[in-house]
Design a protein around this motif. Structure first.
Motif, short mmCIF file in Angstrom:
data_model
loop_
_atom_site.label_atom_id
_atom_site.label_comp_id
_atom_site.label_asym_id
_atom_site.label_seq_id
_atom_site.Cartn_x
_atom_site.Cartn_y
_atom_site.Cartn_z
N PHE A 158 1.36 -0.41 13.65
CA PHE A 158 0.18 -0.85 12.91
C PHE A 158 -0.65 -1.74 13.83
O PHE A 158 -0.10 -2.64 14.48
CB PHE A 158 0.60 -1.61 11.65
N ALA A 159 -1.95 -1.51 13.86
CA ALA A 159 -2.78 -2.20 14.84
C ALA A 159 -4.10 -2.68 14.21
O ALA A 159 -4.64 -2.06 13.28
CB ALA A 159 -3.09 -1.27 16.02
N ASN A 160 -4.59 -3.81 14.74
CA ASN A 160 -5.94 -4.30 14.45
C ASN A 160 -6.21 -4.43 12.95
O ASN A 160 -7.15 -3.86 12.40
CB ASN A 160 -6.98 -3.37 15.08
N TRP A 161 -5.37 -5.23 12.29
CA TRP A 161 -5.42 -5.30 10.83
C TRP A 161 -5.03 -6.69 10.37
O TRP A 161 -4.16 -7.33 10.97
CB TRP A 161 -4.45 -4.27 10.26
N THR A 162 -5.68 -7.16 9.31
CA THR A 162 -5.29 -8.40 8.65
C THR A 162 -4.87 -8.07 7.24
O THR A 162 -5.63 -7.44 6.49
CB THR A 162 -6.45 -9.41 8.62
N VAL A 163 -3.65 -8.47 6.87
CA VAL A 163 -3.11 -8.17 5.54
C VAL A 163 -2.83 -9.50 4.84
O VAL A 163 -1.99 -10.28 5.30
CB VAL A 163 -1.83 -7.33 5.62
N THR A 164 -3.51 -9.74 3.73
CA THR A 164 -3.31 -11.00 3.02
C THR A 164 -2.19 -10.91 1.99
O THR A 164 -1.69 -11.94 1.53
CB THR A 164 -4.61 -11.44 2.32
N GLY A 165 -1.80 -9.69 1.61
CA GLY A 165 -0.67 -9.51 0.70
C GLY A 165 0.63 -9.43 1.48
O GLY A 165 0.67 -9.60 2.70
N GLU A 166 1.69 -9.17 0.77
CA GLU A 166 3.02 -9.09 1.39
C GLU A 166 3.20 -7.77 2.12
O GLU A 166 2.79 -6.72 1.64
CB GLU A 166 4.08 -9.23 0.30
N VAL A 167 3.82 -7.84 3.29
CA VAL A 167 4.20 -6.64 4.04
C VAL A 167 5.72 -6.51 3.96
O VAL A 167 6.44 -7.44 4.33
CB VAL A 167 3.75 -6.71 5.52
N LYS A 168 6.19 -5.39 3.47
CA LYS A 168 7.62 -5.21 3.25
C LYS A 168 8.12 -3.96 3.97
O LYS A 168 7.54 -2.89 3.85
CB LYS A 168 7.91 -5.08 1.75
N ILE A 169 9.20 -4.11 4.72
CA ILE A 169 9.86 -2.98 5.36
C ILE A 169 11.11 -2.68 4.54
O ILE A 169 12.06 -3.44 4.53
CB ILE A 169 10.24 -3.28 6.82
N ALA A 170 11.07 -1.55 3.84
CA ALA A 170 12.13 -1.19 2.90
C ALA A 170 12.93 -0.01 3.44
O ALA A 170 12.48 0.71 4.33
CB ALA A 170 11.53 -0.86 1.53
N PRO A 171 14.12 0.22 2.89
CA PRO A 171 14.96 1.33 3.39
C PRO A 171 14.29 2.68 3.23
O PRO A 171 13.58 2.93 2.25
CB PRO A 171 16.21 1.24 2.50
N ILE A 172 14.49 3.53 4.23
CA ILE A 172 14.04 4.91 4.14
C ILE A 172 14.89 5.60 3.08
O ILE A 172 16.11 5.47 3.05
CB ILE A 172 14.19 5.63 5.50
N GLN A 173 14.25 6.36 2.20
CA GLN A 173 14.96 6.94 1.06
C GLN A 173 16.08 7.88 1.48
O GLN A 173 17.09 8.01 0.80
CB GLN A 173 13.97 7.68 0.16
N THR A 174 15.93 8.55 2.61
CA THR A 174 16.94 9.53 3.04
C THR A 174 17.97 8.92 3.98
O THR A 174 18.81 9.63 4.51
CB THR A 174 16.26 10.70 3.75
N GLN A 175 17.92 7.61 4.18
CA GLN A 175 18.82 6.97 5.13
C GLN A 175 20.27 7.06 4.65
O GLN A 175 20.58 6.73 3.51
CB GLN A 175 18.42 5.50 5.30
N ALA A 176 21.15 7.52 5.51
CA ALA A 176 22.56 7.67 5.15
C ALA A 176 23.30 6.36 5.30
O ALA A 176 23.06 5.60 6.24
CB ALA A 176 23.21 8.73 6.03
#
Length: 289
Positions: A158-176
């Protein structure tokens, strides 16, 4: 409340509220405008349609809006949501455009749609998956986004962006689950203003970064370049984050036991019940549990 128009589903039918829920979710419209035929067997084709529509509906009863296609004609950008063509409000064109097609395809959006125009966005969920030798890039074009971001994809930049809300990295649905756990550690850390028993660093001398292992399915790599964010939340185990901008607030929770950071952090909150270990080169000013 019962608002359906089915004349063969009375207010005394034992399944009346279940049938109403199917209508509310858009899973069924009945066999006609006034008939549901509750005692008739469901065909295989009907059941398949029900399952597909159910998958498209979220727990709040709203249909998930998935970006299925992006195109530009005569300078106008069109976003297809669940196959339906929409225009994009001028305030969103810095992010919803054909240049971001690879990262936006398959994304889920929540916001305001007026007629056929996507007017505002409250949340974007990125589901795209790249590769170690083909990292997919989302460019915010220097814009400010005032909603939330959820990342359930992999190998994304992700580049050149301002995010005022929450950024969340969540599990990939197919992750074993078999790919979730592999030891991590930290290379450098500034100060830990917290009880000494929160993290057991051990006496070993581990490698300086997370190793993919035999199967890379459990390693999630997300990059941020010139991205300013209010808060980053990590709930996906074995996540590696790189950022060239210091992070003010990072929370690690969910089932995360191991992660890797390559950026300085002002406040790091550990909200997992397990011991958490991490790799990386990171100066952590404050660490809390």
């Amino acid at each position: 409340n019962l608002t359906h128009k089915f004349e063969d589903v009375s207010s005394k039918n034992a399944n009346r509220f279940y049938i109403q829920t199917l209508v509310n979710l858009g899973i069924t419209t009945g066999t006609s405008a006034i008939a549901f035929r509750p005692n008739k067997a469901v065909t295989r084709a009907q059941l398949s349609s029900f399952l597909i529509r159910a998958e498209e509906a979220n727990v709040y009863g709203a249909k998930v809006k998935e970006i299925t296609k992006i195109e530009q004609t005569s300078g106008v950008t069109y976003i297809y949501l669940n196959g339906v063509k929409h225009t994009v409000n001028a305030s969103l064109r810095d992010i919803l455009n054909v240049k971001n097609t690879e990262t936006l395809k398959g994304a889920h959006i929540e916001g305001t749609i007026v007629g056929s125009e996507i007017r505002t966005l409250n949340k974007i969920t990125f589901n795209a998956v790249g590769a170690q030798n083909n990292v997919l890039t989302f460019d915010g074009n220097g814009s400010t986004y005032r909603g939330a971001v959820e990342i359930t994809g992999n190998h994304l930049r992700f580049a050149n962006w301002t995010v005022t809300g929450e950024v969340k990295i969540a599990p990939i649905q197919t992750q074993a689950f078999s790919n979730l756990y592999k030891p991590l550690t930290v290379k450098t850390i500034a100060s830990l203003k917290v009880a000494s028993d929160i993290i057991d660093w051990g006496s070993q001398t581990p490698p300086s970064q997370l190793e993919p292992g035999e199967n890379d399915g459990g390693l999630i790599e997300i990059q941020f370049v010139n991205v300013k964010m209010r808060a980053l939340v990590i709930t996906a185990n074995r996540t590696k984050v790189r950022s060239n901008v210091d992070l003010a607030h990072v929370t690690v929770g969910g089932y995360v036991r191991e992660f890797e950071l390559h950026t300085d952090v002002n406040e790091l909150y550990i909200e997992s019940d397990d011991n958490v270990t991490f790799y990386g080169v990171a100066d952590i000013e404050k660490l809390y549990k």
